[in-house]
Design a protein around this motif. Structure first.
Motif, PDB file in Angstrom:
ATOM      1  N   ARG A 157       0.832  -1.212   0.000  1.00 19.96           N
ATOM      2  CA  ARG A 157       0.000   0.000   0.000  1.00 19.96           C
ATOM      3  C   ARG A 157       0.863   1.259   0.000  1.00 19.96           C
ATOM      4  NH1 ARG A 157      -2.554   3.266   3.945  1.00 19.96           N
ATOM      5  NH2 ARG A 157      -4.637   3.934   3.263  1.00 19.96           N
ATOM      6  N   GLN A 204       3.998   1.500  -0.981  1.00 17.40           N
ATOM      7  CA  GLN A 204       4.747   1.601  -2.236  1.00 17.40           C
ATOM      8  C   GLN A 204       3.881   2.188  -3.352  1.00 17.40           C
ATOM      9  OE1 GLN A 204       7.426  -1.732  -3.346  1.00 17.40           O
ATOM     10  NE2 GLN A 204       6.735  -2.688  -1.453  1.00 17.40           N
ATOM     11  N   VAL A 205       2.615   1.779  -3.391  1.00 19.04           N
ATOM     12  CA  VAL A 205       1.705   2.332  -4.397  1.00 19.04           C
ATOM     13  C   VAL A 205       1.505   3.826  -4.144  1.00 19.04           C
ATOM     14  CG1 VAL A 205      -0.651   2.268  -5.305  1.00 19.04           C
ATOM     15  CG2 VAL A 205       0.528   0.136  -4.759  1.00 19.04           C
ATOM     16  N   HIS A 206       1.350   4.199  -2.896  1.00 18.70           N
ATOM     17  CA  HIS A 206       1.164   5.619  -2.553  1.00 18.70           C
ATOM     18  C   HIS A 206       2.390   6.435  -2.953  1.00 18.70           C
ATOM     19  CE1 HIS A 206       1.031   9.106   0.329  1.00 18.70           C
ATOM     20  NE2 HIS A 206      -0.167   9.168  -0.208  1.00 18.70           N
ATOM     21  N   PRO A 209      -1.672  -0.011 -13.019  1.00 15.68           N
ATOM     22  CA  PRO A 209      -0.727  -0.794 -12.216  1.00 15.68           C
ATOM     23  C   PRO A 209       0.648  -0.956 -12.869  1.00 15.68           C
ATOM     24  CG  PRO A 209      -2.886  -1.792 -12.097  1.00 15.68           C
ATOM     25  CD  PRO A 209      -2.996  -0.672 -13.097  1.00 15.68           C
ATOM     26  N   ILE A 212       2.660   2.091 -12.207  1.00  9.12           N
ATOM     27  CA  ILE A 212       2.940   2.188 -10.769  1.00  9.12           C
ATOM     28  C   ILE A 212       4.078   1.256 -10.387  1.00  9.12           C
ATOM     29  CG2 ILE A 212       1.977   1.711  -8.482  1.00  9.12           C
ATOM     30  CD1 ILE A 212      -0.751   2.637  -9.610  1.00  9.12           C
ATOM     31  N   GLY A 257       7.728   2.395  -8.973  1.00  9.41           N
ATOM     32  CA  GLY A 257       8.193   1.872  -7.686  1.00  9.41           C
ATOM     33  C   GLY A 257       9.574   1.242  -7.787  1.00  9.41           C
ATOM     34  N   LEU A 290       7.144  -4.265  -5.942  1.00 11.64           N
ATOM     35  CA  LEU A 290       5.763  -4.463  -6.359  1.00 11.64           C
ATOM     36  C   LEU A 290       5.664  -5.416  -7.550  1.00 11.64           C
ATOM     37  CD1 LEU A 290       4.315  -0.839  -6.225  1.00 11.64           C
ATOM     38  CD2 LEU A 290       3.630  -2.752  -4.776  1.00 11.64           C
ATOM     39  N   LEU A 308      -1.630  -5.567  -7.034  1.00 16.56           N
ATOM     40  CA  LEU A 308      -2.489  -4.387  -7.075  1.00 16.56           C
ATOM     41  C   LEU A 308      -3.921  -4.713  -7.496  1.00 16.56           C
ATOM     42  CD1 LEU A 308       0.437  -3.229  -7.170  1.00 16.56           C
ATOM     43  CD2 LEU A 308      -0.466  -1.355  -8.506  1.00 16.56           C
ATOM     44  N   THR A 360      -6.375  -4.145  -4.681  1.00 19.46           N
ATOM     45  CA  THR A 360      -6.071  -3.010  -3.804  1.00 19.46           C
ATOM     46  C   THR A 360      -7.270  -2.108  -3.587  1.00 19.46           C
ATOM     47  OG1 THR A 360      -3.732  -3.008  -4.401  1.00 19.46           O
ATOM     48  CG2 THR A 360      -4.637  -0.960  -3.543  1.00 19.46           C
ATOM     49  N   LEU A 384      -6.158   4.498  -1.238  1.00 19.54           N
ATOM     50  CA  LEU A 384      -5.900   4.280  -2.657  1.00 19.54           C
ATOM     51  C   LEU A 384      -7.252   4.015  -3.293  1.00 19.54           C
ATOM     52  CD1 LEU A 384      -2.801   1.949  -2.281  1.00 19.54           C
ATOM     53  CD2 LEU A 384      -2.830   4.426  -2.631  1.00 19.54           C
TER      54      LEU A 384
END
Length: 268
Positions: free
Chosen positions: A75, A77-79, A91, A94, A98, A106, A111, A114, A133
């Motif tokens: 979470r 890492q996605v942010h 994704p 993203i 990352g 990731l 994802l 998510t 997210l």
């Protein structure tokens, strides 16, 4: 002893890189957590070095016996990636951001659920987290397929009008160029994006010029920005007036979703 020190030193390097990455995108909460982990790892390293590597009856410190905790959650890492990009993203992008900028681990399949997980969390405890997210929203105010965004962004930024996919791509390309590092993965990502921007690529096959990419993307962005901003603002006003809190973050149910839910309930 040497293996333990090597492991700790690698962990310390990862944590320092994580702190730098979090500070670069002004994610102070993540930076604070990583600094605390870094201090603990450094204390463990000091304790090992002080022992001189001689075998003795003292137990191995817990931090060495146990596997090192993951640097940051999926979470987070996605942010981090979305905060750097500043626009809704798929994704695949993203994951690439990352890896290139945060040393992330990731994978695309992580994802997949998510947004559903975030929606369940929000409905169970509304606004219980600093951010969620969430979905980008279409002109039907339903969730845009595969596009993730951040709840703290202005609602208009999360809307998807006719020109928004192109505008968001250009916005992301500018962000990647501005944050370009020495990591070859970042250069490869920028090169792939530059090939889809008129005037963004060099005639040779060398590494991309961030300044050239920014200039070319900004020039095209200027053509679309006014119309796209107007479309997004109109959609955001509709969403504000027609949707509740959860739907503004995760989208309104579509007719197909309602039909599926009705069929499921009827079969019970």
């Amino acid at each position: 002893m040497s293996d333990r020190l090597d492991e700790l030193e690698r962990r310390i390097d990862e944590l320092r890189a994580g702190v730098r990455g979090a500070m670069r995108v002004r994610d102070t909460a993540t930076a604070r957590v990583l600094r605390a982990e870094l201090r603990g790892a450094e204390r463990t390293w000091d304790a090992l070095v002080s022992d001189g590597g001689e075998p003795g009856p003292e137990p191995v410190p817990r931090a060495v016996r146990e596997p090192a905790p993951r640097l940051v959650t999926v979470r987070e890492q996605v942010h981090q990636a979305l905060t750097l990009l500043g626009a809704p993203a798929q994704p695949r992008l993203i994951v690439a951001v990352g890896e290139a900028f945060f040393g992330g681990t990731l994978r695309g399949n992580q994802l997949t659920s998510t947004r559903r997980d975030e929606e369940r969390s929000f409905r169970a405890s509304p606004y219980g987290r600093p951010y969620y997210l969430c979905a980008a929203l279409t002109d039907r105010l339903s969730p845009a397929r595969g596009l993730l965004s951040v709840s703290t962004w202005p609602l208009a930024r999360r809307m998807v009008g006719p020109l928004s996919p192109r505008v968001d791509f250009l916005t992301c390309a500018i962000a990647v160029a501005r944050h370009l590092t020495d990591d070859p993965r970042a250069a490869r990502l920028l090169a792939r994006m530059a090939r889809n921007i008129p005037g963004g690529s060099r005639s040779d096959l060398g590494p991309p010029d961030p300044g050239q990419v920014i200039e070319a993307a900004a020039a095209e962005l200027a053509v679309h920005a006014e119309r796209d901003t107007r479309d997004r603002d109109t959609l955001a006003k509709r969403a504000t007036s027609q949707l509740g809190d959860a739907a503004r973050l995760f989208g309104a149910a579509t007719l197909s979703t309602l039909a599926r839910d009705t069929t499921t309930k009827g079969g019970r």
